[in-house]
Enzyme design. Structure first.
Site, short mmCIF file in Angstrom:
data_model
loop_
_atom_site.label_atom_id
_atom_site.label_comp_id
_atom_site.label_asym_id
_atom_site.label_seq_id
_atom_site.Cartn_x
_atom_site.Cartn_y
_atom_site.Cartn_z
N GLU A 184 9.39 2.20 -10.61
CA GLU A 184 10.45 1.48 -9.95
C GLU A 184 11.28 0.70 -11.38
O GLU A 184 10.89 -0.42 -11.35
CB GLU A 184 10.13 0.62 -8.91
CG GLU A 184 9.68 1.26 -7.76
CD GLU A 184 9.51 0.31 -6.49
OE1 GLU A 184 9.53 -0.83 -6.63
OE2 GLU A 184 9.17 0.86 -5.41
N GLU A 382 5.66 6.69 -2.79
CA GLU A 382 5.23 5.37 -1.97
C GLU A 382 6.04 5.39 -0.83
O GLU A 382 7.40 5.97 -0.85
CB GLU A 382 5.67 4.19 -2.60
CG GLU A 382 4.81 3.75 -3.69
CD GLU A 382 5.21 2.41 -4.36
OE1 GLU A 382 5.79 1.52 -3.65
OE2 GLU A 382 4.86 2.08 -5.61
#
Length: 477
Positions: A184, A382
């Site tokens: 991320e 995720e």
């Protein structure tokens, strides 16, 4: 170790349900986490400080209930127990990160041999339990000394990161065959340089743009070094892709969603997969005088940094509309100059996290990758649901987290449909295996299949742990 909790079979009305959603053979079932969030031992084993250790020392009030990263779930000392529990819940893969400040304290110089031993032990233990290690190199945790020097704002840090990556490939590449450069990468940009929810708490778009650009330069250098190492395997990046849905098909709303997509998705997705930045993003930054500083040869470097494998983190959609009011010309330049957030009537919410639950988003992401990004090999790296005060749901010693089972099941249905429609998706990783420390939220919202008692650090399976074991065992549900 076998847990009696996990040997009970989940049944409906006394009858074992047939498998309706079957996933491809060798599908990756597992979970993900990061070093700072589970290792603990922040001042143990020769580890240097990272920005989270420092920020917690400086401003513990910014962390929920003043809980910092020094203890967390203590995976550093309990990894063998945890990996056995992963095996019990059907994991065949597990993503974790290496702490740069543990492996190379200070970010440059000597390798910490205690860290080498620890990560070797974790990798070997995973493999011995039939779990393939997926290793990520950077998960928000800049070594403090390098942050003092400017962090990702400084080009030199990209060279230090490349050296760190080379050492990791050299030390662990004989057994690790799935590598990821960053998790991320947009989050440190947003949190640290735009919206003040990560250290160094800067609000400055021009500096944010430089941080984002240098992150992708560092990524490309690591990919290049990985290919030169000839250790075999694949290298990728983990991106939190958040579909930007317009309020309507009106051109102004469509433009708002397009620009939101440029800033929050394509600013990393395009250079990682296509090796270049979107032209219209460059034009916006140029128009406002906030293009990052580049160097000759960067375009070729980014082309050489195209990935083999993409991890997709998905939690919620972004819904936007055209601006209701012109931005304040005296305020700092922000992505929000181009769109307003839109709350869709009737949306389903996770009230604890304040996030919309929109399961179809996972399908839309995958179809976009198929259509516009060469159907790159990918997986859900995720996806999960955080809930506060889960002790309310304990019955007979077990958290009855049917809400988590429903959340995962409904997302998996859309992932299954994406695969049926030709998307190149190879797996699903839950966030996360056990309750872990979550940055400034600490343990406010619990995400794990296993409950962690913060007093004793005892791990106790939730109902979802038994459900995930059955899903993995049946390769579907």
């Amino acid at each position: 170790m076998t847990l009696p909790f996990l040997n009970r079979t989940l049944k409906t009305e006394g009858t074992q349900l047939p498998i309706q959603y079957k996933f491809p053979e060798n599908f990756w079932w597992g979970s993900a986490t990061s070093a700072t969030q589970i290792e603990g031992a922040a001042n143990v084993g020769g580890k240097g400080k990272n920005i989270w250790d420092y920020w917690y020392e400086k401003e513990p009030n910014r962390f929920f209930e003043n809980v910092g990263p020094e203890t967390t779930s203590d995976f550093y000392h309990r990894y063998k127990e945890d990996i056995r529990l992963m095996k019990e819940t059907g994991h065949n893969t597990f993503r974790f990160s290496i702490s740069w400040s543990r492996l190379i304290p200070g970010g440059r110089g000597e390798i910490n041999q205690e860290a080498v031993q620890f990560y070797n032990n974790v990798i070997d233990e995973l493999i011995q339990n039939g779990i393939e290690p997926f290793v990520n190199l950077f998960h928000f945790d800049m070594p403090l000394e390098l942050q003092y020097e400017g962090g990702w704002e400084k080009r030199e840090v990209t060279d230090l990161y490349e050296n760190y990556a080379k050492e990791a490939f050299r030390l662990f590449g004989d057994r690790v065959k799935k590598w990821f450069t960053f998790n991320e990468p947009v989050v440190p940009v947003e949190g640290g340089y735009l919206y003040d929810f990560h250290y160094p708490n800067v609000v400055d778009f021009k500096r944010a743009a430089q941080v984002a650009y240098h992150t992708m330069i560092a990524h490309a250098k690591a990919v290049r070094s990985f290919r030169q190492s000839n250790t075999g395997g694949k290298i990728g990046i983990i991106l939190n892709l958040t579909p930007s849905y317009p309020r309507s098909r009106h051109p102004a709303d469509l433009k708002a969603s397009h620009i939101a997509d440029l800033f929050f998705n394509r600013s990393f997705l395009d250079p990682a997969v296509l090796g270049e930045y979107p032209r219209d993003l460059i034009e916006i930054l140029s128009e406002h005088g906030i293009l990052p500083v580049t160097q000759p040869g960067d375009s070729e470097l980014l082309q050489a940094g195209k990935i083999d494998l993409l991890g997709v983190n998905y939690y919620q959609p972004r819904r936007v509309k055209a601006k209701e009011h012109l931005p304040n010309p005296y305020g700092p330049f922000m992505p929000d100059w181009f769109f307003d957030s839109y709350e869709m009537p009737g949306r389903k919410m996770n009230p604890y996290r304040g996030w919309e639950i929109y399961e179809k988003g996972i399908y839309d992401i995958m179809m976009n990758l198929k259509k516009n990004y060469g159907n790159i090999e990918s997986f859900i790296s995720e996806n999960g649901m955080g809930v506060q005060n889960e002790e309310r749901f304990i019955r007979d010693g077990e958290v009855q987290d049917d809400y988590r089972i429903e959340f995962v099941r409904e997302h998996l249905k859309w992932l299954h449909k994406a695969i049926a429609d030709g998307c190149n998706a190879k797996g699903y990783h839950l966030w996360t295996f056990m309750d872990n420390w979550s940055w400034t939220n600490a343990y406010k919202n619990r995400y794990g299949l296993f409950r962690v008692d913060l007093g004793t650090l005892k791990r106790t399976p939730k109902k979802s742990a038994r459900w995930m074991k059955e899903v993995a065992r049946n390769n579907g549900f």
